[in-house]
Design a protein around this motif. Sequence first.
Motif, PDB file in Angstrom:
ATOM      1  N   TYR A  20       2.263  -7.162   7.365  1.00 40.72           N
ATOM      2  CA  TYR A  20       1.468  -6.547   8.425  1.00 40.72           C
ATOM      3  C   TYR A  20       1.630  -5.029   8.399  1.00 40.72           C
ATOM      4  N   GLN A  21       2.844  -4.583   8.213  1.00 40.19           N
ATOM      5  CA  GLN A  21       3.111  -3.148   8.163  1.00 40.19           C
ATOM      6  C   GLN A  21       2.488  -2.497   6.933  1.00 40.19           C
ATOM      7  N   SER A  22       2.229  -3.300   5.887  1.00 36.26           N
ATOM      8  CA  SER A  22       1.661  -2.764   4.644  1.00 36.26           C
ATOM      9  C   SER A  22       0.168  -3.018   4.524  1.00 36.26           C
ATOM     10  N   ALA A  23      -0.443  -3.561   5.578  1.00 30.64           N
ATOM     11  CA  ALA A  23      -1.892  -3.808   5.636  1.00 30.64           C
ATOM     12  C   ALA A  23      -2.380  -4.788   4.574  1.00 30.64           C
ATOM     13  N   LEU A  24      -1.530  -5.731   4.178  1.00 26.97           N
ATOM     14  CA  LEU A  24      -1.945  -6.792   3.252  1.00 26.97           C
ATOM     15  C   LEU A  24      -2.331  -8.007   4.101  1.00 26.97           C
ATOM     16  N   TYR A  25      -3.487  -7.906   4.727  1.00 28.23           N
ATOM     17  CA  TYR A  25      -3.888  -8.871   5.737  1.00 28.23           C
ATOM     18  C   TYR A  25      -4.133 -10.273   5.196  1.00 28.23           C
ATOM     19  N   ALA A  26      -4.717 -10.357   4.003  1.00 33.59           N
ATOM     20  CA  ALA A  26      -4.958 -11.678   3.425  1.00 33.59           C
ATOM     21  C   ALA A  26      -3.651 -12.396   3.153  1.00 33.59           C
ATOM     22  N   ASP A  27      -2.641 -11.631   2.760  1.00 36.55           N
ATOM     23  CA  ASP A  27      -1.328 -12.229   2.512  1.00 36.55           C
ATOM     24  C   ASP A  27      -0.683 -12.715   3.802  1.00 36.55           C
ATOM     25  N   ILE A  28      -1.014 -12.076   4.924  1.00 32.60           N
ATOM     26  CA  ILE A  28      -0.504 -12.547   6.215  1.00 32.60           C
ATOM     27  C   ILE A  28      -1.099 -13.918   6.522  1.00 32.60           C
ATOM     28  N   LEU A  29      -2.407 -14.046   6.318  1.00 34.43           N
ATOM     29  CA  LEU A  29      -3.052 -15.342   6.521  1.00 34.43           C
ATOM     30  C   LEU A  29      -2.485 -16.383   5.566  1.00 34.43           C
ATOM     31  N   LEU A  30      -2.194 -15.942   4.337  1.00 32.38           N
ATOM     32  CA  LEU A  30      -1.585 -16.842   3.358  1.00 32.38           C
ATOM     33  C   LEU A  30      -0.259 -17.367   3.887  1.00 32.38           C
ATOM     34  N   ASN A  31       0.535 -16.491   4.472  1.00 31.89           N
ATOM     35  CA  ASN A  31       1.840 -16.904   4.982  1.00 31.89           C
ATOM     36  C   ASN A  31       1.720 -17.806   6.200  1.00 31.89           C
ATOM     37  N   MET A  32       0.680 -17.602   7.006  1.00 33.59           N
ATOM     38  CA  MET A  32       0.441 -18.514   8.128  1.00 33.59           C
ATOM     39  C   MET A  32       0.108 -19.904   7.589  1.00 33.59           C
ATOM     40  N   THR A  89     -11.608  -5.477   7.572  1.00 34.90           N
ATOM     41  CA  THR A  89     -10.280  -4.861   7.537  1.00 34.90           C
ATOM     42  C   THR A  89     -10.367  -3.513   6.820  1.00 34.90           C
ATOM     43  N   ASP A  90      -9.262  -2.779   6.852  1.00 34.97           N
ATOM     44  CA  ASP A  90      -9.200  -1.507   6.145  1.00 34.97           C
ATOM     45  C   ASP A  90      -8.479  -1.651   4.806  1.00 34.97           C
ATOM     46  N   SER A  91      -8.433  -2.869   4.261  1.00 35.52           N
ATOM     47  CA  SER A  91      -7.758  -3.103   2.982  1.00 35.52           C
ATOM     48  C   SER A  91      -8.407  -2.287   1.871  1.00 35.52           C
ATOM     49  N   ASP A  92      -7.577  -1.681   1.021  1.00 39.78           N
ATOM     50  CA  ASP A  92      -8.097  -0.937  -0.129  1.00 39.78           C
ATOM     51  C   ASP A  92      -8.015  -1.749  -1.423  1.00 39.78           C
ATOM     52  N   VAL A  93      -7.585  -2.999  -1.292  1.00 41.62           N
ATOM     53  CA  VAL A  93      -7.490  -3.878  -2.476  1.00 41.62           C
ATOM     54  C   VAL A  93      -8.040  -5.267  -2.140  1.00 41.62           C
ATOM     55  N   PRO A  94      -9.251  -5.366  -1.622  1.00 43.51           N
ATOM     56  CA  PRO A  94      -9.755  -6.656  -1.139  1.00 43.51           C
ATOM     57  C   PRO A  94      -9.867  -7.746  -2.201  1.00 43.51           C
ATOM     58  N   ILE A  95     -10.426  -7.418  -3.370  1.00 40.94           N
ATOM     59  CA  ILE A  95     -10.599  -8.428  -4.420  1.00 40.94           C
ATOM     60  C   ILE A  95      -9.248  -8.878  -4.959  1.00 40.94           C
ATOM     61  N   TRP A  96      -8.407  -7.925  -5.247  1.00 47.60           N
ATOM     62  CA  TRP A  96      -7.070  -8.175  -5.772  1.00 47.60           C
ATOM     63  C   TRP A  96      -6.289  -9.085  -4.825  1.00 47.60           C
ATOM     64  N   ASP A  97      -6.294  -8.701  -3.564  1.00 51.17           N
ATOM     65  CA  ASP A  97      -5.563  -9.451  -2.546  1.00 51.17           C
ATOM     66  C   ASP A  97      -6.128 -10.866  -2.399  1.00 51.17           C
ATOM     67  N   LYS A 150       1.458  -1.181  -3.726  1.00 53.40           N
ATOM     68  CA  LYS A 150       1.755  -1.022  -2.301  1.00 53.40           C
ATOM     69  C   LYS A 150       3.188  -0.532  -2.063  1.00 53.40           C
ATOM     70  N   GLU A 151       3.903  -0.254  -3.160  1.00 49.76           N
ATOM     71  CA  GLU A 151       5.281   0.245  -3.109  1.00 49.76           C
ATOM     72  C   GLU A 151       6.240  -0.745  -2.462  1.00 49.76           C
ATOM     73  N   LEU A 152       5.925  -2.029  -2.576  1.00 50.58           N
ATOM     74  CA  LEU A 152       6.836  -3.085  -2.116  1.00 50.58           C
ATOM     75  C   LEU A 152       7.601  -3.583  -3.352  1.00 50.58           C
ATOM     76  N   TYR A 153       8.490  -2.731  -3.838  1.00 55.66           N
ATOM     77  CA  TYR A 153       9.125  -2.969  -5.136  1.00 55.66           C
ATOM     78  C   TYR A 153      10.059  -4.176  -5.136  1.00 55.66           C
ATOM     79  N   ILE A 154      10.717  -4.414  -4.012  1.00 56.54           N
ATOM     80  CA  ILE A 154      11.605  -5.577  -3.943  1.00 56.54           C
ATOM     81  C   ILE A 154      10.788  -6.860  -4.049  1.00 56.54           C
ATOM     82  N   TYR A 155       9.673  -6.908  -3.333  1.00 57.88           N
ATOM     83  CA  TYR A 155       8.814  -8.088  -3.397  1.00 57.88           C
ATOM     84  C   TYR A 155       8.164  -8.229  -4.769  1.00 57.88           C
ATOM     85  N   ALA A 156       7.864  -7.106  -5.414  1.00 54.96           N
ATOM     86  CA  ALA A 156       7.321  -7.155  -6.776  1.00 54.96           C
ATOM     87  C   ALA A 156       8.351  -7.757  -7.725  1.00 54.96           C
TER      88      ALA A 156
END
Length: 201
Positions: free
Chosen positions: A50-62, A116-124, A163-169
Amino acid sequence: MIEEFLSELTWLQAFGTIFGIVQVVLARQNSVHTYLFGIASILISMWVLYQSALYADILLNMYYLVMSVYGWVYWKFGKQKAEVPISTVNKNEFLKANGIVLGCFALMSYWLFYHTDSDVPIWDAVVVAFAWAGMWLMAKRKIENWVYLNISNIISIPLLMYKELYIYAGMSVFLFIMGTSGYLKWRKLMSKENQTVYAAA
């Protein structure tokens, strides 16, 4: 303030990663307890995403959260009130899995583009689509779940780095390796289960 924010996300990523690693190790071992650790990892991940604006991934986690509860019950009891064995998908399940991929991709890409304001919609959307299908197959205890989840993992690595989430990467790299190992492990377990059933017959 920014440093505190980044520190909090890094700390949460670390905890989420630990739970996620335990989850996938247990999944590889075909242990039903994989879902308990998965739920803890999911709840942490939702806040970070949520803090990183990866909204589709939030829905994925739900979705993961719902499927984790369903998967735990299905693995534990199944339709015959006994633990469900590992199996391969039939034609109908294969079509359903690919239908989930296509349907999820269409819905997620549309939502991300226009709402949404996602800048990676297709990728996500691609990452989420394959993960949804993989999680559904995991809950059904189908060996092909590893294939779908690994497609999601390999695509998510550069996305998370962007998205600079290096640990998750880094965790996604680990999940890809474990996914490959898990597929091979499940194939051996499935072979043993089939031999046991054949011998009992």
